[in-house]
Design an enzyme around this catalytic site. Sequence first.
Site, PDB file in Angstrom:
ATOM      1  N   GLU A 178       1.426   2.995   1.099  1.00  0.00           N
ATOM      2  CA  GLU A 178       0.136   2.808   1.748  1.00  0.00           C
ATOM      3  C   GLU A 178       0.331   1.652   2.721  1.00  0.00           C
ATOM      4  O   GLU A 178       0.813   0.598   2.313  1.00  0.00           O
ATOM      5  CB  GLU A 178      -0.861   2.321   0.686  1.00  0.00           C
ATOM      6  N   ARG A 226       9.003   1.277 -12.844  1.00  0.00           N
ATOM      7  CA  ARG A 226       8.959   0.390 -11.687  1.00  0.00           C
ATOM      8  C   ARG A 226       9.830  -0.827 -11.951  1.00  0.00           C
ATOM      9  O   ARG A 226      10.170  -1.140 -13.096  1.00  0.00           O
ATOM     10  CB  ARG A 226       7.526  -0.009 -11.360  1.00  0.00           C
ATOM     11  N   LYS A 251       0.907  -6.521  -4.437  1.00  0.00           N
ATOM     12  CA  LYS A 251       0.587  -6.852  -3.045  1.00  0.00           C
ATOM     13  C   LYS A 251      -0.609  -7.797  -2.972  1.00  0.00           C
ATOM     14  O   LYS A 251      -0.649  -8.687  -2.133  1.00  0.00           O
ATOM     15  CB  LYS A 251       0.236  -5.575  -2.276  1.00  0.00           C
TER      16      LYS A 251
HETATM   17  P1  ATP Z   1       0.639  -2.296  -4.995  1.00  0.00           P
HETATM   18  O1  ATP Z   1       0.049  -1.779  -6.261  1.00  0.00           O
HETATM   19  O2  ATP Z   1       1.223  -3.664  -5.094  1.00  0.00           O
HETATM   20  O3  ATP Z   1      -0.253  -2.121  -3.810  1.00  0.00           O
HETATM   21  P2  ATP Z   1       1.854   0.215  -4.681  1.00  0.00           P
HETATM   22  O4  ATP Z   1       2.714   0.723  -5.754  1.00  0.00           O
HETATM   23  O5  ATP Z   1       0.471   0.749  -4.664  1.00  0.00           O
HETATM   24  O6  ATP Z   1       1.889  -1.355  -4.731  1.00  0.00           O
HETATM   25  P3  ATP Z   1       2.595   1.762  -2.424  1.00  0.00           P
HETATM   26  O7  ATP Z   1       2.586   1.343  -1.017  1.00  0.00           O
HETATM   27  O8  ATP Z   1       1.621   2.771  -2.852  1.00  0.00           O
HETATM   28  O9  ATP Z   1       2.455   0.419  -3.269  1.00  0.00           O
HETATM   29  O10 ATP Z   1       4.055   2.174  -2.896  1.00  0.00           O
HETATM   30  C1  ATP Z   1       4.939   2.970  -2.182  1.00  0.00           C
HETATM   31  C2  ATP Z   1       5.999   3.446  -3.110  1.00  0.00           C
HETATM   32  O11 ATP Z   1       6.705   2.353  -3.659  1.00  0.00           O
HETATM   33  C3  ATP Z   1       5.409   4.226  -4.259  1.00  0.00           C
HETATM   34  O12 ATP Z   1       6.130   5.434  -4.396  1.00  0.00           O
HETATM   35  C4  ATP Z   1       5.588   3.327  -5.443  1.00  0.00           C
HETATM   36  O13 ATP Z   1       5.823   4.068  -6.596  1.00  0.00           O
HETATM   37  C5  ATP Z   1       6.805   2.496  -5.058  1.00  0.00           C
HETATM   38  N1  ATP Z   1       6.756   1.180  -5.696  1.00  0.00           N
HETATM   39  C6  ATP Z   1       5.820   0.238  -5.550  1.00  0.00           C
HETATM   40  N2  ATP Z   1       6.076  -0.832  -6.337  1.00  0.00           N
HETATM   41  C7  ATP Z   1       7.227  -0.554  -6.992  1.00  0.00           C
HETATM   42  C8  ATP Z   1       8.028  -1.248  -7.958  1.00  0.00           C
HETATM   43  N3  ATP Z   1       7.701  -2.472  -8.427  1.00  0.00           N
HETATM   44  N4  ATP Z   1       9.158  -0.643  -8.401  1.00  0.00           N
HETATM   45  C9  ATP Z   1       9.507   0.562  -7.937  1.00  0.00           C
HETATM   46  N5  ATP Z   1       8.803   1.277  -7.048  1.00  0.00           N
HETATM   47  C10 ATP Z   1       7.673   0.734  -6.575  1.00  0.00           C
HETATM   48 MG    MG Z   2      -0.544   2.350  -4.120  1.00  0.00          MG
END
Ligand code: ATP
Ligand code: MG
Length: 616
Positions: free
Chosen positions: A76, A311, A321
Amino acid sequence: MSQNTTPKAPKNNPATPASEAAGEHKVSNFLRQIIEKDLEQGTYASRRWAGTPGDAAHHAAGQPDPAKIRTRFPPEPNGYLHVGHAKSICLNFGLARDYGGVCHMRFDDTNPEKEDTEYVNSILDAVQWLGFGWEANGQSHLFQASDYFGFMYRAAEHLVQAGHAYVDEQTAEQMRAARGDFGKPGVDSPYRSRSAEENLARFREMRDGKHEDGSMVLRAKIDMASPNINLRDPAIYRIRRATHHNTGDTWCIYPMYTFAHPIEDALEQITHSICTLEFEDQRPFYDWLMERLTEGGLLAAPNPKQYEFARLNLTYVITSKRKLAQLVYDHKVSGWDDPRMPTIVGLRRRGYTPESIQLFAERIGVTKSDSWIDYSTLEGCLREDLENKAHRGMAVLDPVKLVLTNWAEAFGADDYTEDCTQPALPHSAIAEGQTPPPDRVFKIGKEVWIEREDFEEAPPKGYKRLFPGNVVRLKGGYVIECTGCARDATGTVLEVHAKVIPGTKSGTPGADSVKAKAAITWVSVASGVSAEVRLYDRLFSDPNPDAGGKDFIEALNPNSLKVVTAYVEPSLAAAKPDEKFQFERFGYFVADRVDHVAGGMPVFNRVTGLKDSWGK
Ligand code: ATP
Ligand code: MG
């Protein structure tokens, strides 16, 4: 969750770049096994690809898919990517690369409220810097989910017409109460039994802006008694008057993430949709939606399948984030690219290399259960990468002057200087057939800077460096014998005194004629250059700064940045921004990409020490 036991580092050929080392040691994992099985069984062999994302008819008119598998990285655009995303990037792009596939770079921008083009650019930049791209088979595979709003709306109308979705006019509160919980089945909404015609009319009114935000939602009609609460008629469209960065004010209804994501995967002909474990409970809905839209002829079969992995949780690091944004906006750090931040821009500015992060992703592997990876694993990967790459140099971080009192007697004049040479890389770092880089050249003279801690007038037991009567070598220069020091009125050492022993210079026949007890690092007053050195340490002093609802601000390490003025040898002073070095005895340093200007005052960041010494 337990403290992780990290897999042992594979033994490297000393001069093998870490990136190659990672390639040599591709450890199998459950995702690789699934892909290999799918390839063997030809699960996806019949797929077609029209060159752009689209519905079943669109792809049916296309060519057999040249990509053996399709994966995607779908952030996102609502923040900067961090080390957890790096794991996902390396995984998705890496699997596509290894199995003759293509990885799509997709912005999951279906939520109108949170997105920003600043983030879009930083995300593209981060992925490319890590060493990946979305060009393949002569095409770009950069997509944005908001381009699929038209199809998503059509899919929703299809569900309504097929009796698989209904407009619910209960309040959010009522819906929540009627959903039940783990022990209690849900209760049907009074709107659940409306006719398809009535639902379609209402849904079109929602689209046409006839209803207030939040006054009704479109829900999938599945099973209010399902043990999986995600199947109790999840909401799939909501009314939200918000201007979208791509589609402007075209829509006042937006799809929910759980509805949008499977559709994005299907339109792009993704084969393996890899996400983190928290989406495991969403998988039944993912499959349900695929089946409904495929039987309706909207989506091409075979459908994408979702797989979940654990993760990344890294000790001493937070990866939310929202929390990272708080550090930036509360000025706890200097910005998203502060070298202490776990963002990709932060790691880059700190001095991490793409190869070291790829190696890290490879080494931690993918599993199906959560664990904590020790921060030292990441540092270890960087050391391994830089060991054979980063040129050596000497720097004095806490300088005190050493005067060689017999200099004029030994060499004829106080201002006499002489060149010393040292290799830029040790012999072990040079691969067979590789030409070593040119030697470093620096001057030695009557006065040199040494580390304050390298002199003790009354040495503790076992101390081998400078104390009166002791003989040490100035590394790469002469052997000297310490004679004493001068102090100021408060007792602080002003300068250390020693005598040079002529004929003992490194690399000359007499080098071994006098035995030195130790070799100490130094920089001559004649050729040393002042530099700002930023001694970064971990941002948090707690290994799990935000665990169990703790206030992570309380866990900030008050000593995470110390700035010193150092002296560095000329080869370091000539550094280009982003160039990495090993400061002998201290560890790895990088010329800061923002503040270091070649030719101006050098600015170096400490990336990491030579070995894991934290807390010891
Ligand atoms: P946040 O919750 O901090 O906003 P998010 O997971 O919602 O992070 P996205 O931008 O939706 O962030 O993530 C993009 C991709 O990165 C997704 O496929 C997610 O699964 C992966 N991702 C995010 N954080 C991690 C992590 N700590 N370890 C592995 N993959 C991750
Ligand atoms: Mg997300």
